[in-house]
Design a protein around this motif. Structure first.
Motif, PDB file in Angstrom:
ATOM      1  N   ALA A  29       0.612  -1.080  -0.219  1.00 16.18           N
ATOM      2  CA  ALA A  29       0.190   0.080   0.203  1.00 16.18           C
ATOM      3  C   ALA A  29       1.176   1.343   0.201  1.00 16.18           C
ATOM      4  N   LEU A  30       2.135   1.887   0.866  1.00 17.94           N
ATOM      5  CA  LEU A  30       3.079   2.561   0.596  1.00 17.94           C
ATOM      6  C   LEU A  30       3.661   2.398  -0.973  1.00 17.94           C
ATOM      7  N   LYS A  69       4.392   5.564  -6.042  1.00 16.96           N
ATOM      8  CA  LYS A  69       4.334   5.584  -7.001  1.00 16.96           C
ATOM      9  C   LYS A  69       3.251   6.544  -7.583  1.00 16.96           C
ATOM     10  N   ASN A  70       2.328   6.916  -6.921  1.00 15.46           N
ATOM     11  CA  ASN A  70       1.246   7.656  -7.461  1.00 15.46           C
ATOM     12  C   ASN A  70       0.792   8.690  -6.346  1.00 15.46           C
ATOM     13  N   PRO A  71       1.990   9.684  -6.072  1.00 17.43           N
ATOM     14  CA  PRO A  71       1.459  11.004  -5.698  1.00 17.43           C
ATOM     15  C   PRO A  71       0.185  11.749  -5.472  1.00 17.43           C
ATOM     16  N   GLU A  72      -0.480  11.744  -6.953  1.00 12.52           N
ATOM     17  CA  GLU A  72      -2.193  11.804  -5.985  1.00 12.52           C
ATOM     18  C   GLU A  72      -2.824  11.525  -5.380  1.00 12.52           C
ATOM     19  N   ASP A  73      -2.722  10.444  -5.664  1.00 13.49           N
ATOM     20  CA  ASP A  73      -3.736   9.448  -4.839  1.00 13.49           C
ATOM     21  C   ASP A  73      -3.347   9.561  -3.693  1.00 13.49           C
ATOM     22  N   LEU A  74      -1.676   9.370  -3.443  1.00 12.00           N
ATOM     23  CA  LEU A  74      -1.747   9.823  -1.549  1.00 12.00           C
ATOM     24  C   LEU A  74      -2.203  11.042  -1.170  1.00 12.00           C
ATOM     25  N   PRO A 128      -7.094  -3.250 -15.876  1.00 10.66           N
ATOM     26  CA  PRO A 128      -6.233  -3.656 -14.493  1.00 10.66           C
ATOM     27  C   PRO A 128      -4.755  -3.746 -14.346  1.00 10.66           C
ATOM     28  N   ASN A 129      -4.347  -3.467 -14.328  1.00 15.22           N
ATOM     29  CA  ASN A 129      -2.901  -3.635 -14.481  1.00 15.22           C
ATOM     30  C   ASN A 129      -2.386  -2.040 -14.122  1.00 15.22           C
ATOM     31  N   ALA A 130      -3.585  -0.856 -14.270  1.00 15.81           N
ATOM     32  CA  ALA A 130      -3.486   0.305 -13.250  1.00 15.81           C
ATOM     33  C   ALA A 130      -3.539   0.334 -12.281  1.00 15.81           C
ATOM     34  N   PHE A 131      -3.000   0.730 -10.903  1.00 14.07           N
ATOM     35  CA  PHE A 131      -3.479   1.484  -9.485  1.00 14.07           C
ATOM     36  C   PHE A 131      -4.363   2.073  -9.657  1.00 14.07           C
ATOM     37  N   LYS A 132      -6.020   2.142  -9.534  1.00 12.55           N
ATOM     38  CA  LYS A 132      -6.620   3.033  -9.791  1.00 12.55           C
ATOM     39  C   LYS A 132      -7.885   3.314  -8.319  1.00 12.55           C
ATOM     40  N   PRO A 133      -7.530   3.575  -7.212  1.00  9.56           N
ATOM     41  CA  PRO A 133      -8.664   3.014  -6.154  1.00  9.56           C
ATOM     42  C   PRO A 133      -9.714   4.010  -6.469  1.00  9.56           C
TER      43      PRO A 133
END
Length: 164
Positions: free
Chosen positions: A15-16, A21-26, A109-114
């Motif tokens: 998760a961290l 890797k995804n500062p906009e989600d952070l 499917p391979n993208a991190f998209k919460p």
């Protein structure tokens, strides 16, 4: 004991890593924590139910990085599956890692998209949506699912809230 501790530790690290890797989600998780908790106190258990985007982030982490990527089950009786006969008492391996990346079940499917878990009818990991089973499903699902997710949620919330 390793199954109950190493899996949560692994999920926290993933998760961290995904948030870094995804500062906009952070940033979205940090803003949510600031709005719900504030900056003058630490995260309380009662805050967790109001941290929607954090939950989505953790679900997305579990989808991409299930703590146990291969789940083993044994058939109780002779079973036909996709035209194949699986005899009673044979082991079946379920690849939860591949299921979480199935192109027919997931958009990108391979993208991190919460944010995919904010959509109406989003899949949940409680065992009814077979496209998302990081804890298994049915009678053989993880007995520590609720505790494991709570520890994951609380730990990541504390770390993201207290550190940049």
């Amino acid at each position: 004991m390793i199954g109950g501790t190493e899996t949560v530790a692994s999920a926290i690290v993933w998760a961290l890593a995904e948030l870094m890797k995804n500062p906009e989600d952070l940033k979205k998780v940090q803003v949510e924590l600031s709005n719900v908790v504030g900056l003058r106190r630490r995260v309380q258990d009662s805050d967790l139910e109001n941290l929607t985007y954090l939950k989505c982030t953790l679900k997305e982490t579990l989808r991409l990085h299930p703590p146990i990527p291969l789940v083993f089950h044994e058939t109780a009786k002779d079973t036909m599956l996709a035209g194949y006969l699986i005899p009673a008492r044979w082991s079946v391996v379920i690849n939860t890692w591949a299921i979480g990346r199935d192109k027919t079940a997931w958009d990108e499917p391979n993208a991190f998209k919460p944010s995919r878990f904010l959509e109406p009818g989003a899949k949940d990991f409680k065992g009814n949506d077979f496209e998302f089973i990081p804890f298994g499903s049915g009678r053989r699902s993880c007995p520590g699912m609720q505790l494991g997710f709570y520890v994951l949620e609380k730990s990541v919330a504390e770390l993201v809230h207290c550190f940049t």
